[in-house]
Scaffold this active site. Structure first.
Site, mmCIF file in Angstrom:
data_model
loop_
_atom_site.group_PDB
_atom_site.id
_atom_site.type_symbol
_atom_site.label_atom_id
_atom_site.label_comp_id
_atom_site.label_asym_id
_atom_site.label_seq_id
_atom_site.Cartn_x
_atom_site.Cartn_y
_atom_site.Cartn_z
ATOM 1 N N ARG A 52 -38.407 6.367 103.686
ATOM 2 C CA ARG A 52 -38.956 5.983 105.003
ATOM 3 C C ARG A 52 -40.465 5.811 104.924
ATOM 4 O O ARG A 52 -40.968 4.736 105.230
ATOM 5 C CB ARG A 52 -38.510 6.976 106.082
ATOM 6 N N TYR A 105 -49.987 -11.072 124.577
ATOM 7 C CA TYR A 105 -48.566 -11.256 124.315
ATOM 8 C C TYR A 105 -47.762 -10.551 125.418
ATOM 9 O O TYR A 105 -47.898 -9.350 125.621
ATOM 10 C CB TYR A 105 -48.213 -10.714 122.935
ATOM 11 N N ASP A 178 -55.557 -7.557 118.397
ATOM 12 C CA ASP A 178 -54.373 -8.318 117.976
ATOM 13 C C ASP A 178 -54.886 -9.666 117.474
ATOM 14 O O ASP A 178 -55.306 -10.516 118.252
ATOM 15 C CB ASP A 178 -53.394 -8.485 119.157
ATOM 16 N N LYS A 203 -45.338 -13.997 112.240
ATOM 17 C CA LYS A 203 -45.905 -15.325 112.535
ATOM 18 C C LYS A 203 -46.519 -15.924 111.268
ATOM 19 O O LYS A 203 -45.841 -16.062 110.281
ATOM 20 C CB LYS A 203 -46.907 -15.212 113.682
HETATM 21 N N1 PLP Z 1 -48.632 -10.247 119.289
HETATM 22 C C1 PLP Z 1 -48.585 -11.574 119.449
HETATM 23 C C2 PLP Z 1 -49.862 -12.336 119.708
HETATM 24 C C3 PLP Z 1 -47.360 -12.245 119.393
HETATM 25 O O1 PLP Z 1 -47.323 -13.591 119.575
HETATM 26 C C4 PLP Z 1 -46.167 -11.512 119.169
HETATM 27 C C5 PLP Z 1 -44.850 -12.182 119.137
HETATM 28 O O2 PLP Z 1 -44.707 -13.319 119.533
HETATM 29 C C6 PLP Z 1 -46.260 -10.127 119.003
HETATM 30 C C7 PLP Z 1 -47.512 -9.532 119.060
HETATM 31 C C8 PLP Z 1 -45.028 -9.307 118.760
HETATM 32 O O3 PLP Z 1 -44.546 -9.483 117.452
HETATM 33 P P1 PLP Z 1 -43.003 -9.321 117.061
HETATM 34 O O4 PLP Z 1 -42.241 -10.395 117.753
HETATM 35 O O5 PLP Z 1 -42.986 -9.398 115.568
HETATM 36 O O6 PLP Z 1 -42.578 -7.956 117.545
#
Ligand code: PLP
Length: 384
Positions: A52, A105, A178, A203
């Site tokens: 883990r 997001y 982010d 992404k």
């Molecule tokens: N942050 C951003 C800017 C995103 O576009 C996304 C998903 O689209 C996330 C976080 C979340 O990532 P995940 O879908 O891998 O959980």
């Protein structure tokens, strides 16, 4: 590897140059063991105890990302971007105050408003691109974390990372960014003063729409970062070794993909700005974008692969245009080699700052002429 310093693209192309010691293979094997032999004296001298927290393939992928992000304290991979982001908030304590970007997001915003609030975090949402608003929202000695997404999804507002770090630090708070839509090719937030950088590695880091993964990188190996490590270890939001291997393979071509995607996004933004059926293009590379000057300072090698357009015909025409694409794929997500289009307001629902006439475009690596022609015909038929 040579002793002289190498550029990040060289180190990424060779995944840090690791060679399999057994076969001399240029691609290291995928490590799948969930457990490791203990020494006769009961120690674990290998540094690997249990699958883990401990997996070599995961650690190899983490070392590539830590290099790309210039992260002195290293990187941690998670089972998704959401697992990575929520681990940061879960390392805080009930009652702690957080200031977060209003435009971010949508699923993380929803989690903060429900689960994190239920758990006792006090969260204020502000436009983090408005530094006066950010300054007014942080409470010295009380705010523990500022969370900024830049460029922010799906309006692509730009937060000045260096200035936001100064504001957060003056109040005794950490700054987490982010940076999913910038990627380390365009921005390295830790070098600008941020404490934590987060990626939905699903992404552009992976880039092939075939892995769900998340990542955090840190500047300081301090109590907060160790708290985050404990959250991952104890809650188990880890990435499996096969996904870590695929992510590492993706990161070998990150620079190539990103530069192509950003160049195409810029060309599309410029051409769509002159399209008669487009009311507004949102892209930080355009001089008229409100965050352009800051983006020009804190982004290199282009302005990223994401843009949005607001169409002249309103919500109905936006949805109808998305229905007409032939090359673009009508799907959520972003950052893959294939271009995607999405009517974002339909996904985000009530409370979203996303205008209803907006289409979000993730730019892939297809020929830019083909991409423009597809959007042109989709807009034309969508407005009939
Ligand atoms: N942050 C951003 C800017 C995103 O576009 C996304 C998903 O689209 C996330 C976080 C979340 O990532 P995940 O879908 O891998 O959980």
């Amino acid at each position: 590897m040579p002793q002289r310093p190498l550029h990040p693209r060289s180190l990424a192309a060779q995944a840090m140059g690791k060679i399999d010691p057994l076969t001399r293979g240029v691609v290291p094997p995928i490590h799948v063991s969930t457990t490791y032999i203990r020494d006769p004296d009961n120690a674990y001298s290998s540094g690997f105890v249990y699958g883990r927290p401990d997996n070599e393939t995961v650690r190899e992928a983490e070392s590539v990302l830590a290099m790309l992000e210039e992260a002195p304290a290293g990187a941690l991979l998670f089972g998704s971007g959401m697992a990575a982001a929520t681990a940061v908030f879960q390392a805080l304590s009930p009652g702690d105050h957080v200031v977060a970007s209003k435009v971010m997001y949508w699923a993380l915003r929803a989690w903060l408003l429900t689960e994190a609030t239920r758990w006792g975090l006090k969260i204020d949402f502000v436009e983090t691109d408005d530094l006066d608003a950010l300054r007014a929202a942080v409470k010295p000695g009380v705010t523990r974390l500022v969370w900024a997404e830049t460029p922010s999804n799906p309006l692509w507002t730009i937060t000045d990372i260096a200035a936001a770090a100064e504001i957060a630090h003056a109040a005794g708070a950490k700054l987490a960014v982010d940076s999913t839509c910038a990627s380390p090719v365009h921005t390295r937030p830790l070098t600008l003063g941020a404490d934590i950088v987060m990626h939905a590695a699903t992404k552009v880091l992976n880039g092939h729409s075939d892995v769900v993964a998340g990542a955090l990188c840190a500047r300081e190996d301090d109590a907060f970062w160790n708290g985050i490590k404990t959250v991952r270890k104890m809650q188990g939001g880890i990435l499996g070794p096969f996904e870590a291997y695929l992510l590492m393979r993706g990161m070998r071509t990150l620079h190539l993909r990103q530069e192509r995607q950003a160049a195409s996004a810029m060309a599309l933004a410029q051409r769509l700005s002159a399209h008669p059926l487009v009311a507004r293009v949102l892209y930080p590379g355009l001089p008229q974008h409100p965050g352009h000057d800051i983006a020009a300072r804190q982004m290199q090698n282009g302005f990223g692969y994401m843009l949005s357009v607001q169409v002249t015909g309103g919500e109905k025409a936006a949805i109808a245009s998305a229905a007409q694409v032939e090359l673009y794929k009508r799907a959520t997500s972003l950052g893959g080699v294939e271009s995607l289009i999405e009517h974002r307001a339909s996904i985000e629902g009530e409370g979203s700052p996303c205008p209803t006439d907006l289409l979000r475009l993730s730019t892939g690596i297809e020929d830019v002429e083909d991409l423009y022609a597809d959007l042109d015909q989709a807009l034309t038929f969508g407005h009939r």
